[in-house]
Design an enzyme around this catalytic site. Structure first.
Site, short mmCIF file in Angstrom:
data_model
loop_
_atom_site.label_atom_id
_atom_site.label_comp_id
_atom_site.label_asym_id
_atom_site.label_seq_id
_atom_site.Cartn_x
_atom_site.Cartn_y
_atom_site.Cartn_z
N SER A 161 9.45 12.89 25.50
CA SER A 161 9.46 14.71 24.36
C SER A 161 9.75 14.04 22.90
O SER A 161 8.73 12.97 23.15
CB SER A 161 9.94 14.73 25.33
OG SER A 161 10.20 16.75 24.69
N ASP B 56 1.38 19.82 31.93
CA ASP B 56 2.56 20.13 30.43
C ASP B 56 1.94 20.70 29.73
O ASP B 56 0.48 21.34 29.51
CB ASP B 56 2.45 19.11 30.49
CG ASP B 56 3.23 18.45 28.56
OD1 ASP B 56 3.42 19.63 28.66
OD2 ASP B 56 3.66 17.42 28.84
N HIS C 187 6.24 20.19 31.51
CA HIS C 187 6.77 19.73 30.70
C HIS C 187 8.28 18.89 30.95
O HIS C 187 8.48 17.30 30.27
CB HIS C 187 6.97 19.85 29.06
CG HIS C 187 7.43 18.93 28.05
ND1 HIS C 187 7.02 18.43 27.09
CD2 HIS C 187 8.56 19.01 27.31
CE1 HIS C 187 6.59 17.31 26.61
NE2 HIS C 187 8.06 18.01 25.96
#
Length: 322
Positions: free
Chosen positions: A127, A269, A299
């Site tokens: 991330s 995602d 995600h």
């Protein structure tokens, strides 16, 4: 250390952890004089920095690790075989300025300097941490051998930027009106909807509202409220504003990144869709390996499906140093 030794670390070796206050370079001191970091593992182990999302921290190893399943004796990063570096991201705690991912990369390099480490074996970033890894790979190419980038692109997706701006507006409104904690909780709930998938919510919760009270409880809403409350133990409103905006300041030139990169994304995602990961893989200036995994968790795949991510990263991390 050769690959065979990495696969079979001594389970009885002492696990050494060092807490550090790293002096920041002059250009980053507007975000504080120092940065907190932790280094865990044997002195002769290859150094791997592990970076997570904006709520991730320097506690990468042990029972309080934010990434169990990926970091651990059976993980891709094993603290009895590797020297594992974790950091607390720098930020403006007042929420008035956002660092760039280049600022974070410079702070990470300052930690390497502080430890006398010329070059890390790898930077693993998921991330926001993946964005920082990419920035370091572009601007400090001589400080790392390889990159593992999970669910991060070369810049912020427009839809994700729009959602984060709404979250920041909510938090700013809460701060201005004496309701900062509730506003941060709401923003976190909005974020959780983007981290996960509608399929997961459909499996876990019953939809709909019972009763005529417009603000009455719902099963999925109560879950998001609980996650928002928990978020306040690791994030302040000002820090959230700073780091959320930092995500949207992220931009790198993929062609300038020459180190080998392992890219891992999720089909589901919403924040970093597969097409964005595919475009990054095609544009990188060095060797690139891309895996897009099916996942119920969107995600958050890197957290919820950590063992699958570790299985892909393990052989890549076992490669020889350059």
């Amino acid at each position: 250390m050769n690959a065979e030794a990495l696969r079979r670390p001594d389970p009885h070796a002492p696990l050494v952890a060092i807490e550090l206050d790293v002096p920041l370079p002059p250009a980053q001191r507007r975000f504080g004089a120092t940065m907190r970091a932790t280094l865990t593992g044997p002195e002769d182990g290859p150094v791997i920095a592990v970076l997570g999302g904006i709520s991730g921290n320097r506690i990468v190893c042990g029972p309080s690790s934010w990434w169990p399943g990926f970091v651990g004796n059976d993980g891709a990063v094993a603290p009895r075989a590797h020297r594992v570096l974790g950091i607390d991201f720098i930020a403006d705690e007042d929420g008035r300025a956002a660092p760039t991912t280049l600022d974070q990369a410079a702070a990470l390099c300052a930690a390497l300097d502080h430890l006398g480490i010329a070059k890390a074996h790898a930077i693993v970033g998921a991330s926001y941490g993946g964005m920082v890894a990419l920035s370091l790979g572009q601007h400090f190419a001589d400080r790392v051998d390889r990159l593992v980038v999970v669910s991060a692109g070369s810049d912020a997706h427009p839809a994700a930027t729009a959602l984060r701006q709404l979250q920041r507006r909510v938090v700013a409104l809460g701060v201005e009106n004496g309701a900062a904690a509730e506003a941060l909780s709401i923003a976190r709930g909005m974020a959780m909807l983007s981290y996960r998938t509608s399929e997961e919510f459909g499996r876990r919760f019953q939809g709909g509202l019972d009763g005529e009270d417009p603000l009455g409880p719902t099963a999925p809403g109560d879950y998001l409220r609980a996650r928002g409350t928990a978020f306040q133990s690791v994030m302040s409103p000002g820090r959230f504003l700073s780091l959320s905006a930092s995500i949207d300041r992220h931009r790198v030139d993929p062609g300038a990144i020459k180190a080998p990169v392992l890219l891992i994304g999720a089909e589901s995602d919403q924040l970093v869709p597969p097409a964005q990961m595919e475009a990054l893989a095609a544009a990188l200036g060095g060797p690139a390996e891309l895996h897009i995994l099916p996942s119920l968790y969107g995600h958050d795949m890197f957290l919820k499906d950590a063992a699958r991510v570790a299985d892909l990263a393990r052989p890549f991390l076992q490669g020889p140093a350059s």
